[in-house]
Design a protein around this motif. Structure first.
Motif, mmCIF file in Angstrom:
data_model
loop_
_atom_site.group_PDB
_atom_site.id
_atom_site.type_symbol
_atom_site.label_atom_id
_atom_site.label_comp_id
_atom_site.label_asym_id
_atom_site.label_seq_id
_atom_site.Cartn_x
_atom_site.Cartn_y
_atom_site.Cartn_z
ATOM 1 N N PHE A 94 0.802 -1.219 0.000
ATOM 2 C CA PHE A 94 0.000 0.000 0.000
ATOM 3 C C PHE A 94 0.839 1.277 0.000
ATOM 4 O O PHE A 94 0.301 2.376 -0.097
ATOM 5 C CB PHE A 94 -0.970 0.014 1.192
ATOM 6 C CG PHE A 94 -2.183 -0.832 0.948
ATOM 7 C CD1 PHE A 94 -3.096 -0.472 -0.043
ATOM 8 C CD2 PHE A 94 -2.409 -1.989 1.669
ATOM 9 C CE1 PHE A 94 -4.217 -1.247 -0.287
ATOM 10 C CE2 PHE A 94 -3.525 -2.777 1.427
ATOM 11 C CZ PHE A 94 -4.432 -2.405 0.440
ATOM 12 N N LEU A 95 2.158 1.159 0.110
ATOM 13 C CA LEU A 95 2.991 2.350 -0.041
ATOM 14 C C LEU A 95 2.872 2.866 -1.466
ATOM 15 O O LEU A 95 2.609 2.104 -2.390
ATOM 16 C CB LEU A 95 4.458 2.020 0.253
ATOM 17 C CG LEU A 95 4.805 1.745 1.714
ATOM 18 C CD1 LEU A 95 6.252 1.280 1.814
ATOM 19 C CD2 LEU A 95 4.607 2.992 2.556
ATOM 20 N N ILE A 96 3.092 4.148 -1.648
ATOM 21 C CA ILE A 96 2.994 4.728 -2.977
ATOM 22 C C ILE A 96 4.357 4.707 -3.632
ATOM 23 O O ILE A 96 5.333 5.165 -3.054
ATOM 24 C CB ILE A 96 2.484 6.181 -2.895
ATOM 25 C CG1 ILE A 96 1.041 6.196 -2.381
ATOM 26 C CG2 ILE A 96 2.569 6.847 -4.271
ATOM 27 C CD1 ILE A 96 0.486 7.581 -2.182
ATOM 28 N N GLY A 97 4.429 4.168 -4.826
ATOM 29 C CA GLY A 97 5.650 4.311 -5.618
ATOM 30 C C GLY A 97 6.651 3.200 -5.379
ATOM 31 O O GLY A 97 6.884 2.747 -4.269
ATOM 32 N N LEU A 98 7.273 2.812 -6.462
ATOM 33 C CA LEU A 98 8.252 1.739 -6.435
ATOM 34 C C LEU A 98 9.423 2.083 -5.530
ATOM 35 O O LEU A 98 9.943 1.246 -4.792
ATOM 36 C CB LEU A 98 8.749 1.548 -7.871
ATOM 37 C CG LEU A 98 9.524 0.288 -8.173
ATOM 38 C CD1 LEU A 98 8.688 -0.933 -7.845
ATOM 39 C CD2 LEU A 98 9.911 0.288 -9.648
ATOM 40 N N ARG A 99 9.874 3.343 -5.558
ATOM 41 C CA ARG A 99 11.055 3.728 -4.807
ATOM 42 C C ARG A 99 10.857 3.473 -3.309
ATOM 43 O O ARG A 99 11.674 2.836 -2.658
ATOM 44 C CB ARG A 99 11.352 5.211 -5.036
ATOM 45 C CG ARG A 99 12.547 5.678 -4.259
ATOM 46 C CD ARG A 99 12.755 7.166 -4.395
ATOM 47 N NE ARG A 99 14.082 7.510 -3.922
ATOM 48 C CZ ARG A 99 14.420 7.583 -2.640
ATOM 49 N NH1 ARG A 99 13.528 7.347 -1.720
ATOM 50 N NH2 ARG A 99 15.654 7.879 -2.288
ATOM 51 N N ASN A 100 9.756 3.969 -2.761
ATOM 52 C CA ASN A 100 9.563 3.806 -1.327
ATOM 53 C C ASN A 100 9.318 2.355 -0.952
ATOM 54 O O ASN A 100 9.755 1.898 0.097
ATOM 55 C CB ASN A 100 8.422 4.705 -0.837
ATOM 56 C CG ASN A 100 8.831 6.169 -0.846
ATOM 57 O OD1 ASN A 100 9.377 6.635 -1.836
ATOM 58 N ND2 ASN A 100 8.593 6.864 0.234
ATOM 59 N N ARG A 101 8.627 1.617 -1.833
ATOM 60 C CA ARG A 101 8.453 0.191 -1.548
ATOM 61 C C ARG A 101 9.800 -0.490 -1.435
ATOM 62 O O ARG A 101 10.056 -1.268 -0.518
ATOM 63 C CB ARG A 101 7.637 -0.474 -2.658
ATOM 64 C CG ARG A 101 6.160 -0.171 -2.549
ATOM 65 C CD ARG A 101 5.366 -0.905 -3.635
ATOM 66 N NE ARG A 101 4.091 -0.246 -3.784
ATOM 67 C CZ ARG A 101 3.409 -0.178 -4.919
ATOM 68 N NH1 ARG A 101 3.873 -0.747 -6.012
ATOM 69 N NH2 ARG A 101 2.266 0.455 -4.962
ATOM 70 N N ALA A 102 10.691 -0.176 -2.395
ATOM 71 C CA ALA A 102 12.006 -0.822 -2.387
ATOM 72 C C ALA A 102 12.795 -0.422 -1.140
ATOM 73 O O ALA A 102 13.404 -1.261 -0.471
ATOM 74 C CB ALA A 102 12.775 -0.433 -3.658
ATOM 75 N N VAL A 103 12.763 0.863 -0.794
ATOM 76 C CA VAL A 103 13.561 1.322 0.343
ATOM 77 C C VAL A 103 13.025 0.738 1.651
ATOM 78 O O VAL A 103 13.793 0.283 2.501
ATOM 79 C CB VAL A 103 13.594 2.870 0.397
ATOM 80 C CG1 VAL A 103 14.216 3.345 1.705
ATOM 81 C CG2 VAL A 103 14.387 3.414 -0.780
ATOM 82 N N VAL A 104 11.701 0.724 1.806
ATOM 83 C CA VAL A 104 11.132 0.197 3.048
ATOM 84 C C VAL A 104 11.397 -1.304 3.156
ATOM 85 O O VAL A 104 11.810 -1.804 4.210
ATOM 86 C CB VAL A 104 9.621 0.508 3.134
ATOM 87 C CG1 VAL A 104 8.967 -0.269 4.271
ATOM 88 C CG2 VAL A 104 9.413 2.007 3.335
#
Lengths: 453, 453
Positions: free
Chosen positions: A384-394
């Motif tokens: 449910f996070l927005i965006g590939l970047r934040n998903r990858a970082v989290v």
């Protein structure tokens, strides 16, 4: 060029407001989103910022960035200070923004049950700034305990009280226990972070009151296994600089975190309409304010009983469903299509995490706990996070924390780092020998550097 | 147990102080590291935090975490307020910490050349808090320009002045130009971030005065290609809320960033010893204070002419080399071995980045520019970061920024978001038509949402 398109003004870019804006992307209206922050943030993971597992930017995105491709939408960073419902205009910072449809999605803040003075000593967790300020407070407690040699003061500094046994309270208590018992012990020489006490206080008979009872019991036991002291049927009667009073006891504590009550933001006061005890606006089954069919109130700002007669809970999925409903309603009105029926809430489930390899999940008739529940919780939140970047970082940060027990965002920033030390501001020499200090035998054994002179 | 081991106290955990502590890991001494922050940070990348490419936690690490396995070392978070050189004791917050050897590595701060009042309007970039505060200021300038409809005020808000043409000034100017011209344009509806002016002011005849002249020329041209106005031989005579005065002109600007002068932290004043004009302590060839063989001063806090007769520059590799030298000297004294000869500085090269695919690198006789220089700069910086986690996160963030032109850490936090709007606090309606506003023809063409009523 677009002067005769209806104007939709959305105040608040949380889950509800943002969903309205996104759902209106292809509707012939001009949308203005007003928020006092320049970012939307993922509130369910705020406690991970407060406990140094994630950085603020990992769970937040510029609202402009999210809506950049949506050419019918303008974003304004401004404080809304009032609404003129007769002139159909929102006062936002230095400008008045006119509307044909108004959506209020301004969320909620902490309620201290008539004791606003507790706010300064027992911060709550609603905003990014709350999270960095709690992070600072928790980390400074360990730092100051390491500096002092007064054993009572060390004990007080290493006592953490979390008030409120809902999901936020359970998550905070579990995460602080993990920081104290796993991330920090190797790093201190004069104190033993293992000795830190984490106390979770709940006024009702059980934790997670909105969950089924078996999951409450699991959460209670899992927290106790992690070293959290859980006190149910305990009511806080006072908070001050040095701790909290319960009805039957006093707890000296360096850190008190408030996760107990919420109260809606002042949207109801702006409108001058009927509110419930928590300040939420009473809206009709179409989520409009009675007598004002052009004004919608959604999310934590509204109190709603849905078409099936159930009260709608104050959680992210509910706010998003209301947001989609309102966008459909506006689109139908603008395009002169039949209006949708009354709002109907679909409850998808409840999730709360407790700590490493422990979470509770309720999906219709399925109850998950332990490692499976924890994995489900993690995947659901990354999804449910927005965006590939934040998903990858989290996802990377979590994997890292899991493998190393370390926390990557343990910075004490943004504030007067030394303010808590005012209590302790007498100049004196550190103790000459171990006996003069407050260290346990274990602590001495662990350390080759405890002698100061 | 360790009561008769010599005590080494290190004040400051920057590149110099941390290197001393790490180099003493296996020496029979008790080390205490005192810093007013709980983290060590990688100053060369601070400008990337200030321009929203990285988060603070990406370039900072808890000092305790770095030194956790070093059992002879204690870390204290405290403000040092004085040193009693006769009693051999450091006053740190509430405690007095005795020493046998003292290392002062407290770094430098900005110098405003006798105008400390400029500090409030022209922030410098030395601390993590400076970086988040500049980030807030730069991002708010665009937000407030979007809110106002006064074309002069928009122009002023969209003018960014960087004072000082050294590596920090060059990096800041290039990065702000990238944010304005690449990251933001699609996200605003009423202003055109392309129109933002970035002006870099240098008092001397060329940028990067410590670099060879061909690299200065390259940097100058590369910045101009990116849309930065470079003004050399220009001297700032005044800074105020609304802009800067040069000797021959006035520039109205919403943001002024100071990258011009540095002055050492007050270590010299604590010791009461001779300092140079920039407040740096004059140390001998063994980096000790004259007459105090037990007190070392290193890094930006000291002014050193090395054994080869060259002045040592104020850069990270120099601080690290001094740190290793001091640790060797202390170890030799403690272990009664022959002392090392005088300190000898080995210059490894100079690096500065300008922007996307542009950097300048000088390594002995090799000069690199352009894409190759930029790649070298990137790999070198990732290599010198501490820890696999931060290397991975920074490399990933850069790759992401490079591929998407986006910046991941664009949060306006930590401060009163609305404070800059005080200038503009008259309530008024937004203009009815495009002609009433300040938008360019291009801006109208780009936007379908510029009409407010």
């Amino acid at each position: 060029m677009t002067a005769d398109r209806p104007k939709v003004v959305i105040v608040g870019a949380g889950f509800g407001g943002l969903t309205v804006a996104q759902s209106l992307a292809r509707v012939p209206v001009d949308v203005t989103v007003i928020d006092r922050h320049n970012y939307h943030y993922f509130q369910p993971l705020l406690y991970q910022v407060a406990t140094a597992a994630l950085s603020p930017a990992d769970i937040a995105w510029p609202i402009r960035g999210i809506l950049r491709r949506q050419r019918n939408t303008t974003v304004l960073l401004a404080n809304v200070t009032g609404i003129d419902v007769d002139a159909c205009s929102v006062r936002a910072g230095p400008v008045d923004v006119p509307y044909d449809f108004l959506v209020l999605a301004t969320g909620a803040t902490h309620s201290y049950f008539g004791h606003p003075e507790w706010a300064t000593v027992a911060p709550g967790l609603k905003q990014i700034e709350d999270a960095t300020s709690i992070r600072r407070k928790v980390l400074l407690a360990f730092e100051h305990a390491e500096l002092t040699d007064d054993p009572d003061e060390q004990r007080r500094l290493l006592t953490f009280v979390v008030v409120g046994g809902g999901p936020t309270g359970v998550e905070m208590a579990g995460a602080i226990a993990e920081v104290a018992h796993h991330a920090l012990p190797a790093e201190f020489r004069r104190i033993d972070p293992h000795a830190a006490r984490v106390i979770l206080i709940e006024a009702g008979p059980r934790l997670l009151p909105t969950f089924p009872e078996d999951l409450s019991t699991y959460a209670h036991r899992a927290l106790e296994r992690m070293g959290v002291e859980v006190r149910t049927l305990a009511r806080v009667t006072n908070c001050d600089e040095a701790g909290v009073d319960l009805e039957e006891a006093r707890i000296e504590a360096g850190t008190v975190i408030w996760a107990a009550g919420v109260v809606a933001s002042p949207a109801g006061a702006w409108l001058g309409v009927e509110q419930d005890r928590a300040g939420r606006v009473k809206v009709g089954p179409d989520l409009t304010v009675p007598g004002r069919p052009e004004i919608f109130v959604i999310g934590d700002t509204a109190t709603v009983t849905d078409a099936a007669g159930k009260p709608v809970p104050g959680i992210a999925p509910a706010a998003k469903q209301m947001g989609r409903y309102v966008a459909d309603m506006i689109a139908a009105k603008v395009e002169s299509r039949p209006l949708p029926g009354p709002f109907r809430y679909r409850h998808q489930g409840d999730l709360a995490t407790i700590g490493r390899k422990a979470a509770v999940v309720k999906l219709k008739s399925v109850h998950l706990t332990g490692f499976i529940g924890w994995l489900f919780w993690g995947f659901a939140h990354v999804y449910f996070l927005i965006g590939l970047r934040n998903r990858a970082v989290v996802a990377f940060s979590w994997l890292w924390n899991y493998l190393t027990y370390q926390r990557g965002a343990r910075l004490i920033t943004d504030g007067p780092a030394m303010q808590m030390m005012a209590r302790d501001e007498k100049t004196r020499a550190l103790p000459e020998t171990a006996e003069g200090g407050a260290r346990s035998g274990r602590d001495q054994a662990r350390s080759g550097a405890t002698d100061w002179r």
